[in-house]
Design a protein around this motif. Structure first.
Motif, mmCIF file in Angstrom:
data_model
loop_
_atom_site.group_PDB
_atom_site.id
_atom_site.type_symbol
_atom_site.label_atom_id
_atom_site.label_comp_id
_atom_site.label_asym_id
_atom_site.label_seq_id
_atom_site.Cartn_x
_atom_site.Cartn_y
_atom_site.Cartn_z
ATOM 1 N N LYS A 22 0.760 -1.150 0.030
ATOM 2 C CA LYS A 22 -0.034 -0.052 0.061
ATOM 3 C C LYS A 22 0.824 1.177 0.006
ATOM 4 C CE LYS A 22 -2.794 -0.812 3.496
ATOM 5 N NZ LYS A 22 -3.880 -0.515 4.494
ATOM 6 N N ASP A 23 1.900 1.197 0.783
ATOM 7 C CA ASP A 23 2.651 2.346 0.651
ATOM 8 C C ASP A 23 3.349 2.602 -0.737
ATOM 9 O OD1 ASP A 23 4.184 1.765 4.232
ATOM 10 O OD2 ASP A 23 2.324 2.844 3.485
ATOM 11 N N ALA A 24 3.867 1.448 -1.037
ATOM 12 C CA ALA A 24 4.753 1.535 -2.777
ATOM 13 C C ALA A 24 3.384 2.414 -3.531
ATOM 14 C CB ALA A 24 4.812 0.338 -3.100
ATOM 15 N N LEU A 25 2.178 1.748 -3.621
ATOM 16 C CA LEU A 25 1.279 2.442 -4.510
ATOM 17 C C LEU A 25 0.643 3.781 -3.925
ATOM 18 C CD1 LEU A 25 -1.006 -0.679 -5.078
ATOM 19 C CD2 LEU A 25 0.851 0.191 -6.317
ATOM 20 N N ARG A 26 0.659 3.974 -2.757
ATOM 21 C CA ARG A 26 0.381 5.385 -2.252
ATOM 22 C C ARG A 26 1.345 6.462 -2.739
ATOM 23 N NH1 ARG A 26 0.092 4.843 2.689
ATOM 24 N NH2 ARG A 26 -1.885 3.626 2.864
ATOM 25 N N ASP A 27 2.598 6.179 -2.651
ATOM 26 C CA ASP A 27 3.778 6.993 -3.248
ATOM 27 C C ASP A 27 3.627 7.587 -4.750
ATOM 28 O OD1 ASP A 27 6.435 5.710 -0.896
ATOM 29 O OD2 ASP A 27 4.784 6.987 -0.694
ATOM 30 N N ASP A 28 2.692 6.845 -5.360
ATOM 31 C CA ASP A 28 2.756 7.100 -6.604
ATOM 32 C C ASP A 28 1.388 8.055 -7.145
ATOM 33 O OD1 ASP A 28 1.544 5.834 -9.981
ATOM 34 O OD2 ASP A 28 3.638 6.207 -9.428
ATOM 35 N N MET A 33 -6.397 3.101 -6.532
ATOM 36 C CA MET A 33 -7.205 3.231 -5.361
ATOM 37 C C MET A 33 -7.334 1.803 -4.974
ATOM 38 S SD MET A 33 -11.363 4.291 -5.153
ATOM 39 C CE MET A 33 -11.014 5.813 -5.755
ATOM 40 N N VAL A 34 -6.639 1.672 -3.662
ATOM 41 C CA VAL A 34 -6.387 0.280 -3.125
ATOM 42 C C VAL A 34 -7.321 -0.090 -1.952
ATOM 43 C CG1 VAL A 34 -4.656 -1.052 -1.820
ATOM 44 C CG2 VAL A 34 -4.064 0.751 -3.602
ATOM 45 N N GLU A 35 -8.161 -1.090 -2.300
ATOM 46 C CA GLU A 35 -8.599 -1.963 -0.980
ATOM 47 C C GLU A 35 -8.158 -3.116 -0.639
ATOM 48 O OE1 GLU A 35 -11.778 1.026 -0.993
ATOM 49 O OE2 GLU A 35 -11.544 -0.697 0.422
ATOM 50 N N TRP A 36 -7.944 -3.112 0.913
ATOM 51 C CA TRP A 36 -7.282 -4.155 1.486
ATOM 52 C C TRP A 36 -8.130 -5.259 2.083
ATOM 53 C CZ3 TRP A 36 -4.432 -3.779 6.507
ATOM 54 C CH2 TRP A 36 -3.841 -5.120 6.884
ATOM 55 N N ALA A 113 8.728 1.134 -4.114
ATOM 56 C CA ALA A 113 7.748 2.346 -4.602
ATOM 57 C C ALA A 113 7.980 2.731 -5.947
ATOM 58 C CB ALA A 113 7.862 3.660 -3.465
ATOM 59 N N HIS A 114 9.090 2.328 -6.356
ATOM 60 C CA HIS A 114 9.714 2.812 -7.573
ATOM 61 C C HIS A 114 9.183 1.836 -8.828
ATOM 62 C CE1 HIS A 114 12.210 4.549 -10.914
ATOM 63 N NE2 HIS A 114 12.317 3.202 -11.295
ATOM 64 N N TRP A 115 9.273 0.819 -8.376
ATOM 65 C CA TRP A 115 8.967 -0.409 -9.196
ATOM 66 C C TRP A 115 7.706 -0.987 -9.481
ATOM 67 C CZ3 TRP A 115 7.927 -5.671 -8.461
ATOM 68 C CH2 TRP A 115 7.779 -6.576 -9.750
ATOM 69 N N LEU A 116 6.829 -1.266 -8.411
ATOM 70 C CA LEU A 116 5.537 -1.769 -8.526
ATOM 71 C C LEU A 116 4.628 -1.018 -9.116
ATOM 72 C CD1 LEU A 116 3.590 -3.891 -7.521
ATOM 73 C CD2 LEU A 116 3.367 -2.806 -5.357
ATOM 74 N N PRO A 117 4.356 0.397 -8.883
ATOM 75 C CA PRO A 117 3.244 1.035 -9.699
ATOM 76 C C PRO A 117 3.753 1.224 -11.155
ATOM 77 C CG PRO A 117 4.732 2.493 -8.115
ATOM 78 C CD PRO A 117 5.000 1.259 -7.961
ATOM 79 N N ARG A 118 5.010 1.253 -11.552
ATOM 80 C CA ARG A 118 5.492 1.514 -12.922
ATOM 81 C C ARG A 118 5.056 0.035 -13.481
ATOM 82 N NH1 ARG A 118 7.612 4.869 -10.118
ATOM 83 N NH2 ARG A 118 8.451 6.976 -11.132
ATOM 84 N N ALA A 119 5.251 -1.131 -12.826
ATOM 85 C CA ALA A 119 4.868 -2.345 -13.349
ATOM 86 C C ALA A 119 3.536 -2.776 -13.748
ATOM 87 C CB ALA A 119 5.558 -3.500 -12.632
ATOM 88 N N LEU A 120 2.861 -2.199 -12.666
ATOM 89 C CA LEU A 120 1.230 -2.284 -12.833
ATOM 90 C C LEU A 120 0.701 -1.683 -13.902
ATOM 91 C CD1 LEU A 120 0.176 -2.394 -9.206
ATOM 92 C CD2 LEU A 120 0.279 -4.375 -10.469
ATOM 93 N N LYS A 121 1.255 -0.229 -14.140
ATOM 94 C CA LYS A 121 0.797 0.589 -15.204
ATOM 95 C C LYS A 121 1.141 0.038 -16.535
ATOM 96 C CE LYS A 121 1.069 4.832 -12.614
ATOM 97 N NZ LYS A 121 1.873 6.019 -12.255
ATOM 98 N N TYR A 122 2.296 -0.661 -16.618
ATOM 99 C CA TYR A 122 2.603 -1.148 -17.966
ATOM 100 C C TYR A 122 1.872 -2.495 -18.179
ATOM 101 C CZ TYR A 122 5.979 -3.559 -21.199
ATOM 102 O OH TYR A 122 6.374 -4.080 -22.174
ATOM 103 N N ILE A 123 1.666 -3.160 -17.239
ATOM 104 C CA ILE A 123 0.753 -4.338 -17.369
ATOM 105 C C ILE A 123 -0.446 -3.869 -17.990
ATOM 106 C CG2 ILE A 123 -0.448 -6.424 -16.327
ATOM 107 C CD1 ILE A 123 1.981 -6.420 -14.609
ATOM 108 N N LEU A 124 -1.148 -2.818 -17.324
ATOM 109 C CA LEU A 124 -2.480 -2.247 -17.663
ATOM 110 C C LEU A 124 -2.419 -1.955 -19.215
ATOM 111 C CD1 LEU A 124 -3.685 -0.541 -14.400
ATOM 112 C CD2 LEU A 124 -4.658 -2.428 -15.537
#
Length: 580
Positions: A22-28, A33-36, A113-124
């Motif tokens: 969540k912190d990694a995605l929040r920093d982006d 919009m994250v639900e846990w 925080a650097h890699w995860l959001p970018r990887a998710l965006k790339y997959i989308l």
């Protein structure tokens, strides 16, 4: 206008791992919009009530473990992108989940925080590209079904992988009934062996395959068809066939007329009025000669196509009225009447013949020439049945172009690029040259679509295509792979620096904005480069390595290019990069 956030459901029972994600995605920022939730039950309840685009799933939950958890989640959200969270020891389980529909998996130890959001965006973004490719394929099938000619596409073994609506009408079979069948299955058993033999000759001589055969339809009725087939080949040595495309035309009416004309001349004269009406009602030209090769009859279509009236043509030598030339050599082919009379059999013209009209205009034709017999079975002349094939050939060329080019931009598609890359690699191997593949992604293109609409986005893609084409050589290939992804093939380069120079020219060319509907739009390029033979000896590895280098360029800040290096990998996607 703000881009709506992507709804992401995190299913993770470990609070520490959940907090890290969540912190990694929040920093982006607001991209996700994250639900846990911490249990399978809570996840299924949430999915039943909410629309979720991305799911991060841990397969070790308090109320469920392993593939059973994955099966229940994908059943609850079949349209979502599911990415499995793995531990170092879970490789076998992760591969099993991928086979069941998981899009990818992430190792928990490599999340930051650097890699995860970018990887998710790339997959989308890749998902959007696949959807665009599917829509393009649907448009191609709709246009194919509008063709009046039957189309039968087979694999290299001759087994059907696609047929259009016209083929279903001609054969009396549905698409489901044709898929997997051999191309000869619809041919009447009495004609099948001859067709196979002629096909074998065409393959050996590498000439077009044209045959007239009967089709035995599903309801047991029989119709006459004309088959035109050609191989779909890859480049490189050996020109290996990927499959075949066959154009099928219903010629039952023409065959009925040929049967009438094979009656003896005495019978034709006795039934002249009836035959005249019939001959003038068909769409084919009909011309007959006597044994000396002098014109004895033309129907109305033949008069129109040759420019000669029956009155003017009667008694003239065939070659004066029915003037033929080879489309390539511009020479006159062998006299077709002489061949038919000498062999006492039906013959056909070469496939590239042009009919020269009386006024000098030319049109491509196909025909059959058969001897005419009297009641004593003696040859008394010959009959030529011919028709203009301009539309048929134009349609075949159009279908071939559509199968090899992108619908929106007119650029080469992935299939044509693969063929040219295969040929380029083979040529480079013989000449000791290099080949470069530039994998290009448009930066921030999704923002244009979301804020200005897809119509503006399509115009921008067309402008991008033209600008890329203007930069490269005429011998190179620019391909739209789908969505906002492009690939450039540079053939026969001498050194890696040649590819770097092209990449720099492309980035410089895109420094200027694109003017679309009076709006100035800025897009930049993230470019990944792979080189043959340094980065791979085959098409697939060159594509994969250029793609990986492009992703590295994107995560390194976009608007730059990166060469593929061995230290780029899924677990280390963003090593310290160096341009050029």
């Amino acid at each position: 206008m703000m881009i709506p956030a992507t709804h992401l459901l995190l299913i993770e029972s470990n609070p520490a791992d959940a907090k890290l994600i969540k912190d990694a995605l929040r920093d982006d920022g607001t991209a996700f919009m994250v639900e846990w939730v911490t249990s399978l039950a809570d996840a299924l309840k949430h999915l039943a009530q909410n629309s979720i685009e991305v799911i991060l799933l841990d397969l070790a939950l308090p109320d469920g473990k392993g593939l059973d958890v994955f099966d229940k989640v994908i059943a609850a959200a079949p349209d979502a992108l599911i990415l499995v969270l793995s531990a170092a020891s879970d490789d076998k389980l992760m591969r099993a989940a991928m086979k069941r529909g998981a899009h990818d998996y992430f190792a928990k130890g490599h999340i930051d925080a650097h890699w995860l959001p970018r990887a998710l965006k790339y997959i989308l973004e890749r998902k959007v590209s696949r959807i665009a490719l599917h829509e393009s394929d649907e448009r191609f099938r709709a246009m194919s079904d509008a063709s009046p000619l039957g189309i039968f596409v087979s694999d290299a073994q001759g087994n059907c992988i696609y047929t259009n609506a016209a083929y279903h009408t001609i054969s009396g079979q549905t698409l489901e009934e044709t898929l997997g069948t051999n191309w000869t299955s619809a041919i009447h058993p009495d004609d099948r062996l001859q067709a196979i033999s002629e096909w074998g000759d065409a393959v050996r001589c590498q000439t077009p395959f044209i045959a007239e055969v009967r089709f035995l339809r599903k309801d047991k009725s029989v119709i006459w068809t004309r088959l035109n087939a050609a191989a779909i080949r890859t480049g490189g040595e050996g020109k290996k066939s990927q499959g075949f495309v066959q154009i099928v035309e219903d010629i039952s009416d023409r065959k009925s007329i040929e049967m009438i004309l094979r009656l003896s001349e005495e019978t034709v004269f006795e039934q002249q009025e009836r035959a005249q009406v019939t001959l003038n009602s068909i769409g084919d030209g009909v011309l007959t000669t006597n044994l000396a090769g002098k014109v004895s009859y033309l129907n109305r279509v033949a008069e129109t196509m040759t420019g000669w009236t029956l009155k003017d043509a009667l008694g003239l030598p065939l070659e004066k009225v029915f003037t033929l030339i080879d489309a390539e050599t511009r020479k006159t082919p062998e006299n077709p009447i002489a061949r038919a009379l000498t062999a006492d059999t039906t013959v056909k013209l070469p496939t590239n013949c042009l009919l020269v009209r009386r006024d000098g205009t030319e049109s491509p034709i196909e025909d059959s020439i058969a001897p005419i017999h009297n009641r004593d079975n003696q040859v008394t002349g010959a009959v030529i049945v011919f028709h203009d094939v301009s539309e048929t050939r134009a349609m075949a060329q159009k279908m071939l172009h559509m199968a090899q080019h992108d619908f929106l931009t007119g650029l080469a598609n992935r299939a044509l690029l693969t063929e040219r890359l295969t040929r380029a690699v083979g040529l480079a191997q013989r000449k000791k040259k290099q080949v470069a593949l530039l994998f290009i992604d448009l930066d921030n293109f999704k923002l244009v679509n979301d804020t200005l609409g897809h119509a503006v986005g399509d115009k921008l893609l067309q402008s991008v295509a033209k600008r890329m084409t203007d930069v490269v050589r005429a011998t190179d290939t620019v391909c739209r792979q789908g969505g906002d992804e492009f690939v450039v093939l540079l053939t026969e380069i001498a050194q890696r620096q040649d590819a770097a120079q092209v990449a720099e020219k492309l980035i410089t060319a895109f420094a200027a904005p694109h003017t679309i509907h009076e709006c100035e739009l800025d897009v930049t390029l993230s470019i990944g480069v792979s080189i043959y033979p340094d980065d791979g000896n085959d098409v697939e590895s060159l594509f994969q390595h250029a793609d990986a280098a492009m992703y590295c360029a994107k995560t390194y800040g976009r608007n730059n290019y990166q060469f593929y290096r061995a230290d780029i990998s899924p677990s280390n996607p963003c090593p310290i990069a160096r341009s050029g």
